[in-house]
Design an enzyme around this catalytic site. Structure first.
Site, short mmCIF file in Angstrom:
data_model
loop_
_atom_site.label_atom_id
_atom_site.label_comp_id
_atom_site.label_asym_id
_atom_site.label_seq_id
_atom_site.Cartn_x
_atom_site.Cartn_y
_atom_site.Cartn_z
CG HIS A 160 -53.78 -2.36 1.17
ND1 HIS A 160 -54.93 -2.63 0.68
CD2 HIS A 160 -53.74 -2.14 2.47
CE1 HIS A 160 -56.03 -2.60 1.73
NE2 HIS A 160 -55.08 -2.41 2.67
CG HIS A 206 -54.31 1.95 -0.13
ND1 HIS A 206 -55.52 1.11 -0.49
CD2 HIS A 206 -54.30 1.61 1.14
CE1 HIS A 206 -55.97 0.67 0.42
NE2 HIS A 206 -55.23 0.70 1.29
CG HIS A 220 -53.96 -3.83 7.83
ND1 HIS A 220 -54.11 -2.41 8.16
CD2 HIS A 220 -54.46 -3.90 6.72
CE1 HIS A 220 -54.55 -1.82 7.26
NE2 HIS A 220 -54.65 -2.68 6.33
CG HIS A 251 -61.33 1.86 5.02
ND1 HIS A 251 -61.07 1.86 6.51
CD2 HIS A 251 -60.72 0.72 4.56
CE1 HIS A 251 -60.56 0.83 6.73
NE2 HIS A 251 -60.19 0.07 5.84
CE1 TYR A 260 -57.51 -3.41 8.57
CE2 TYR A 260 -59.96 -2.59 8.81
CZ TYR A 260 -58.50 -2.59 8.18
OH TYR A 260 -58.32 -1.32 7.49
CD GLU A 270 -58.33 -3.75 4.98
OE1 GLU A 270 -59.28 -2.64 4.58
OE2 GLU A 270 -57.16 -3.23 4.54
#
Length: 312
Positions: A160, A206, A220, A251, A260, A270
């Site tokens: 993503h 996502h 990122h 998260h 990261y 990431e």
């Protein structure tokens, strides 16, 4: 006489089917090539004047990352793969109807890519839509579960991207009403405006996130790993060469495990594993700004929060 069984007809998905590639600016192609091939562990597939092309080992398409020589770090463009040429025609009409100019790109004008559309999204980032890309791929029959000779972190696939928008509400409206994305999670301010929105077209938590910030920038790009132990291993590999920006953490939004770091040119990367699966009627999860810290990092987080919030 025994007749061969009929092959079932393959029905293609329509609209945007996934994030295809991300193109980044780098200051030194040679130095960046060393980082992406030896530390990150991507496979170089092509090079041309001022550009290098890479793919992850578990990807079939020609490339998912392009590095362009220039003044970096920064985002050049991102590409979305669509299901068919017909989707390009329909999306071209919808994008222009929204008021965004669209440029047609002929086949092979972009390396390994068929006919495509390019436009500047309301959030300010250049985007491209395409239906076809060459597939040098990997061995198909029989595939290796884990191929020999992998180097570095060796992520499975591009996962993503997180971008910024001055008007996050409009950026999200364009992605949902025109490009067909759905919102999995969002952070809203007290007036109900989007602070951060996480959107999907696949079954991942996502495929892109939009955060309120300067137009045209990105935070990122993320690569998918198998599980949280691989996230820890990624941090260990990077730590042998440079500082990790966020040690292994988790998260709240997406529930993904993460670490990261920056590439050799300052672009933020990431490595991500876990998270939940979405589906067409997935209900949007909404967080308020008072819970933003827990939403971004349920535990762990950056060693330098101010530096971590830098837009590129």
């Amino acid at each position: 006489m025994i007749e061969a069984p009929l092959k079932p007809e393959t029905k293609k998905m329509s609209g945007i089917i996934r994030l295809g590639f991300v193109e980044l600016l780098v200051n030194d192609l040679s130095r960046a090539s060393n980082f992406y091939s030896r530390i990150l562990g991507l496979q170089e597939t092509h090079q041309e004047d001022g550009r290098l092309f890479f793919k992850c080992w578990d990807e079939y398409d020609h490339h998912s990352v392009i590095l362009k020589n220039g003044t970096g770090p920064g985002l050049v463009k991102l590409g979305w793969k669509v299901g068919s040429e017909r989707d390009l025609e329909q999306l071209e009409q919808e994008i222009e109807k929204y008021g965004v100019p669209v440029k047609r790109i002929s086949k092979s004008e972009e390396a390994a890519v068929g006919e495509a559309l390019s436009f500047i999204a309301p959030s300010g980032q250049p985007m491209m839509l395409y239906a076809d890309m060459d597939q040098p791929g990997k061995r198909i029959v029989p595939p290796d579960i884990i191929p020999e000779g992998l180097t570095g972190i060796a992520p499975l696939h591009l996962d993503h991207l997180v971008i910024s928008a001055e008007d996050a509400d409009e950026a999200v409206n364009f992605l949902t009403s025109v490009l067909g994305f759905r919102i999995s999670e969002q952070i809203l301010d007290p007036e109900g405006h989007a602070v951060a929105s996480f959107l999907f077209r696949t079954n991942k938590a996502h495929d892109i996130a939009v955060v309120h910030g300067p137009a045209g920038r990105f935070h990122h790009l993320a690569f998918g790993l198998e599980d949280r132990s691989d996230v820890k291993r990624a941090a260990e590999i990077v730590s042998q060469h440079q500082q990790v920006e966020v040690p292994p953490s988790q998260h709240g939004i997406t529930r993904g495990c993460t670490t990261y770091f920056r590439d050799s040119e300052g672009n933020r990367i990431e490595t991500f594993a876990g998270g939940y699966m979405t589906y067409p009627d997935f209900p949007t999860i909404t967080w308020s700004t008072e819970h933003m810290d827990r939403a971004t990092f349920y535990f762990g987080g950056p060693t330098n929060p101010d530096m971590f919030m830098e837009w590129l």
